[in-house]
Every structure is written in structure tokens, then in C-alpha cells.
Design a protein around this motif. Structure first.
Motif, PDB file in Angstrom:
ATOM      1  N   ARG A  67       0.854  -1.185   0.000  1.00 12.86           N
ATOM      2  CA  ARG A  67       0.000   0.000   0.000  1.00 12.86           C
ATOM      3  C   ARG A  67       0.894   1.240   0.000  1.00 12.86           C
ATOM      4  N   LEU A  68       0.447   2.282  -0.690  1.00 15.23           N
ATOM      5  CA  LEU A  68       1.121   3.577  -0.717  1.00 15.23           C
ATOM      6  C   LEU A  68       0.175   4.595  -0.104  1.00 15.23           C
ATOM      7  N   ARG A  69       0.630   5.265   0.942  1.00 16.86           N
ATOM      8  CA  ARG A  69      -0.184   6.277   1.621  1.00 16.86           C
ATOM      9  C   ARG A  69       0.652   7.544   1.770  1.00 16.86           C
ATOM     10  N   VAL A  70       0.044   8.687   1.443  1.00 17.45           N
ATOM     11  CA  VAL A  70       0.724   9.975   1.526  1.00 17.45           C
ATOM     12  C   VAL A  70      -0.152  10.932   2.312  1.00 17.45           C
ATOM     13  N   ALA A  71       0.473  11.674   3.223  1.00 17.59           N
ATOM     14  CA  ALA A  71      -0.221  12.660   4.050  1.00 17.59           C
ATOM     15  C   ALA A  71       0.423  14.026   3.868  1.00 17.59           C
ATOM     16  N   SER A  72      -0.368  15.067   4.103  1.00 15.45           N
ATOM     17  CA  SER A  72       0.129  16.432   4.020  1.00 15.45           C
ATOM     18  C   SER A  72      -0.828  17.351   4.765  1.00 15.45           C
ATOM     19  N   LEU A  73      -0.299  18.441   5.292  1.00 16.82           N
ATOM     20  CA  LEU A  73      -1.153  19.451   5.904  1.00 16.82           C
ATOM     21  C   LEU A  73      -1.827  20.320   4.855  1.00 16.82           C
ATOM     22  N   ARG A  74      -1.131  20.555   3.718  1.00 17.15           N
ATOM     23  CA  ARG A  74      -1.636  21.497   2.721  1.00 17.15           C
ATOM     24  C   ARG A  74      -1.660  20.959   1.299  1.00 17.15           C
ATOM     25  N   GLY A  75      -1.062  19.822   1.041  1.00 21.26           N
ATOM     26  CA  GLY A  75      -1.026  19.300  -0.319  1.00 21.26           C
ATOM     27  C   GLY A  75      -0.194  20.172  -1.239  1.00 21.26           C
ATOM     28  N   ALA A  76      -0.597  20.253  -2.483  1.00 29.22           N
ATOM     29  CA  ALA A  76       0.134  21.028  -3.495  1.00 29.22           C
ATOM     30  C   ALA A  76      -0.253  22.502  -3.385  1.00 29.22           C
ATOM     31  N   TRP A  77       0.172  23.109  -2.316  1.00 25.74           N
ATOM     32  CA  TRP A  77      -0.209  24.474  -1.955  1.00 25.74           C
ATOM     33  C   TRP A  77       0.150  25.477  -3.047  1.00 25.74           C
ATOM     34  N   LEU A 106       0.075  10.765  -6.922  1.00 22.70           N
ATOM     35  CA  LEU A 106       0.094   9.327  -6.667  1.00 22.70           C
ATOM     36  C   LEU A 106       0.483   8.548  -7.920  1.00 22.70           C
ATOM     37  N   ALA A 107      -0.041   8.971  -9.060  1.00 22.65           N
ATOM     38  CA  ALA A 107       0.299   8.298 -10.320  1.00 22.65           C
ATOM     39  C   ALA A 107       1.778   8.454 -10.646  1.00 22.65           C
ATOM     40  N   GLU A 108       2.332   9.630 -10.431  1.00 20.58           N
ATOM     41  CA  GLU A 108       3.752   9.860 -10.733  1.00 20.58           C
ATOM     42  C   GLU A 108       4.666   9.127  -9.757  1.00 20.58           C
ATOM     43  N   VAL A 109       4.281   9.052  -8.491  1.00 17.69           N
ATOM     44  CA  VAL A 109       5.076   8.273  -7.535  1.00 17.69           C
ATOM     45  C   VAL A 109       5.044   6.803  -7.947  1.00 17.69           C
ATOM     46  N   GLY A 110       3.877   6.303  -8.309  1.00 18.77           N
ATOM     47  CA  GLY A 110       3.778   4.916  -8.786  1.00 18.77           C
ATOM     48  C   GLY A 110       4.650   4.679 -10.007  1.00 18.77           C
ATOM     49  N   ARG A 111       4.626   5.618 -10.932  1.00 12.59           N
ATOM     50  CA  ARG A 111       5.449   5.505 -12.145  1.00 12.59           C
ATOM     51  C   ARG A 111       6.931   5.523 -11.788  1.00 12.59           C
ATOM     52  N   CYS A 112       7.309   6.403 -10.877  1.00 16.33           N
ATOM     53  CA  CYS A 112       8.704   6.523 -10.429  1.00 16.33           C
ATOM     54  C   CYS A 112       9.188   5.220  -9.788  1.00 16.33           C
ATOM     55  N   LEU A 113       8.276   4.521  -9.112  1.00 16.68           N
ATOM     56  CA  LEU A 113       8.615   3.268  -8.432  1.00 16.68           C
ATOM     57  C   LEU A 113       8.337   2.048  -9.306  1.00 16.68           C
ATOM     58  N   GLU A 114       7.849   2.287 -10.533  1.00 10.65           N
ATOM     59  CA  GLU A 114       7.449   1.212 -11.437  1.00 10.65           C
ATOM     60  C   GLU A 114       6.477   0.269 -10.734  1.00 10.65           C
ATOM     61  N   TRP A 115       5.436   0.878 -10.165  1.00 11.72           N
ATOM     62  CA  TRP A 115       4.483   0.165  -9.329  1.00 11.72           C
ATOM     63  C   TRP A 115       3.056   0.615  -9.646  1.00 11.72           C
ATOM     64  N   GLN A 116       2.116  -0.309  -9.566  1.00 15.59           N
ATOM     65  CA  GLN A 116       0.695  -0.008  -9.623  1.00 15.59           C
ATOM     66  C   GLN A 116       0.042  -0.730  -8.463  1.00 15.59           C
ATOM     67  N   GLY A 117      -0.851  -0.050  -7.796  1.00 12.73           N
ATOM     68  CA  GLY A 117      -1.509  -0.703  -6.677  1.00 12.73           C
ATOM     69  C   GLY A 117      -2.410   0.241  -5.927  1.00 12.73           C
ATOM     70  N   ASP A 118      -2.630  -0.078  -4.672  1.00 12.96           N
ATOM     71  CA  ASP A 118      -3.538   0.653  -3.801  1.00 12.96           C
ATOM     72  C   ASP A 118      -2.806   1.861  -3.219  1.00 12.96           C
ATOM     73  N   ALA A 119      -3.185   3.053  -3.686  1.00 13.50           N
ATOM     74  CA  ALA A 119      -2.541   4.283  -3.228  1.00 13.50           C
ATOM     75  C   ALA A 119      -3.609   5.296  -2.830  1.00 13.50           C
ATOM     76  N   SER A 120      -3.310   6.086  -1.807  1.00 15.52           N
ATOM     77  CA  SER A 120      -4.238   7.149  -1.430  1.00 15.52           C
ATOM     78  C   SER A 120      -3.492   8.285  -0.757  1.00 15.52           C
ATOM     79  N   PHE A 121      -4.171   9.424  -0.745  1.00 16.59           N
ATOM     80  CA  PHE A 121      -3.640  10.651  -0.171  1.00 16.59           C
ATOM     81  C   PHE A 121      -4.668  11.207   0.800  1.00 16.59           C
ATOM     82  N   MET A 122      -4.171  11.835   1.866  1.00 15.06           N
ATOM     83  CA  MET A 122      -5.079  12.476   2.807  1.00 15.06           C
ATOM     84  C   MET A 122      -4.479  13.775   3.315  1.00 15.06           C
ATOM     85  N   LEU A 123      -5.271  14.840   3.234  1.00 19.51           N
ATOM     86  CA  LEU A 123      -4.911  16.071   3.936  1.00 19.51           C
ATOM     87  C   LEU A 123      -5.231  15.821   5.395  1.00 19.51           C
ATOM     88  N   CYS A 124      -4.272  16.011   6.271  1.00 19.00           N
ATOM     89  CA  CYS A 124      -4.559  15.740   7.678  1.00 19.00           C
ATOM     90  C   CYS A 124      -3.615  16.497   8.592  1.00 19.00           C
TER      91      CYS A 124
END
Length: 167
Positions: A67-77, A106-124
Motif C-alpha cells: 500500500r502507498l499512503r501519503v499525508a500532508s497538511l496542505r497538499g500542493a499548496w 500518486l500516479a507519478e510516484v507509482g510511475r517513479c517506483l514502477e508500481w501499480q496498486g492501492d494508493a491514497s492521499f489524505m490532507l490531515c
């Protein structure tokens, strides 16, 4: 190894770039064999940190069932504000708008890792809580978890990642 229904996790790697080194963009381009194109700073920071964390874990690729999970307070501010300014100026759906979208990151990180799968992002505001929740849904492929922040109000950019695997 599981005890009851809870998986015991081991940190295979922890990577911190806060702030990233001066040549981080060149290092990313050298590592993935290309310069990222048409992505914003926030996405590049995520790509850099995720790739470095996987390298630190000694993994060539992220397992398909990870699983790929990414968190941020502001995202792509920066891209969000630039896109809104362009929209206010009357430009039709500016390209900068695409750079503000977490799905692109998320798509670019997956591409960078040569990976496809369950990925999500959350502002938190509580990335530790998201990490706890992410562990609950992770499978035997483990978890790649990142916190990514752009520079803002004098705070340096941050790309911090953990590669967690079942113990």
C-alpha cells in the motif's frame, strides 16, 4: 507475524529530507533516468522521498500488494494558489490546476517506483493517526508511507517516508 488480528510491523527504512539537499532534483532525475515533466514541486518532492526510501530499504521495486499512503497538511499548496490566480485572470482550466491534484502525484510516484496498486492521499493534521489506519489495511506487501510538504511561510520543504513490512 500476526498476533490475533494485529500485524507486527518492522521499519525497513526511514528517509527524511527536511530540507532536501540542494541537488535533490538532479539526484531524482539521475535515479529514475529522466527529468519529471509537467509535475509540480510537491509531486517531485514525493517522488524523490519515495524513491530514496525504497532505495534505503534495499528494494528495487515496491511489491504489487504493498500500500502507498501519503499525508500532508496542505497538499500542493503552490500549484493550487497559482491555478486559482490563473483562473481569476480568465485562463480556461489552467495546466497548473492538474499539478494541484493529489491523484497526479500518486500516479507519478507509482510511475517513479514502477508500481501499480492501492494508493491514497489524505490532507490531515495528524499523520500518525493516518499511519495507524494505514497499517490496519496493509497486506503482506507492507506499506510505503510518506509526509510531503512544500516550502511555506519560511518552513523548508519536507519529504519524509517510512517503508514498513510485516515483522
Amino acid at each position: 507475524m500476526t498476533t490475533g488480528t494485529a500485524t507486527v510491523w518492522r521499519t525497513a527504512a526511514h528517509f527524511v529530507a527536511h530540507p532536501p539537499p540542494a541537488d535533490w532534483r538532479d539526484a531524482l532525475a539521475n535515479r529514475i533516468g529522466r527529468r519529471p515533466r509537467r509535475v509540480g514541486l510537491w509531486t517531485e518532492l514525493a517522488m524523490y522521498g519515495a524513491r530514496c526510501c525504497l532505495d534505503a530499504a534495499g528494494e528495487v521495486a515496491l511489491p504489487n500488494d504493498a500500500r502507498l499512503r501519503v499525508a500532508s497538511l496542505r497538499g500542493a499548496w503552490g500549484a493550487t494558489h497559482a491555478g486559482l490566480a490563473q483562473l481569476d485572470a480568465g485562463l480556461p482550466m489552467p495546466f497548473t490546476f492538474m499539478q494541484s491534484q493529489p491523484a497526479l502525484m500518486l500516479a507519478e510516484v507509482g510511475r517513479c517506483l514502477e508500481w501499480q496498486g492501492d494508493a491514497s492521499f489524505m490532507l490531515c493534521r495528524d499523520p500518525q493517526r493516518l499511519l495507524q489506519l494505514s497499517k490496519l489495511s496493509a497486506s503482506s506487501g507492507g506499506l510505503l508511507f510518506g509526509i510531503v510538504e512544500e516550502e511555506r511561510n519560511g518552513e523548508s520543504p519536507r519529504s519524509e517516508w517510512w517503508r514498513l513490512v510485516p515483522a
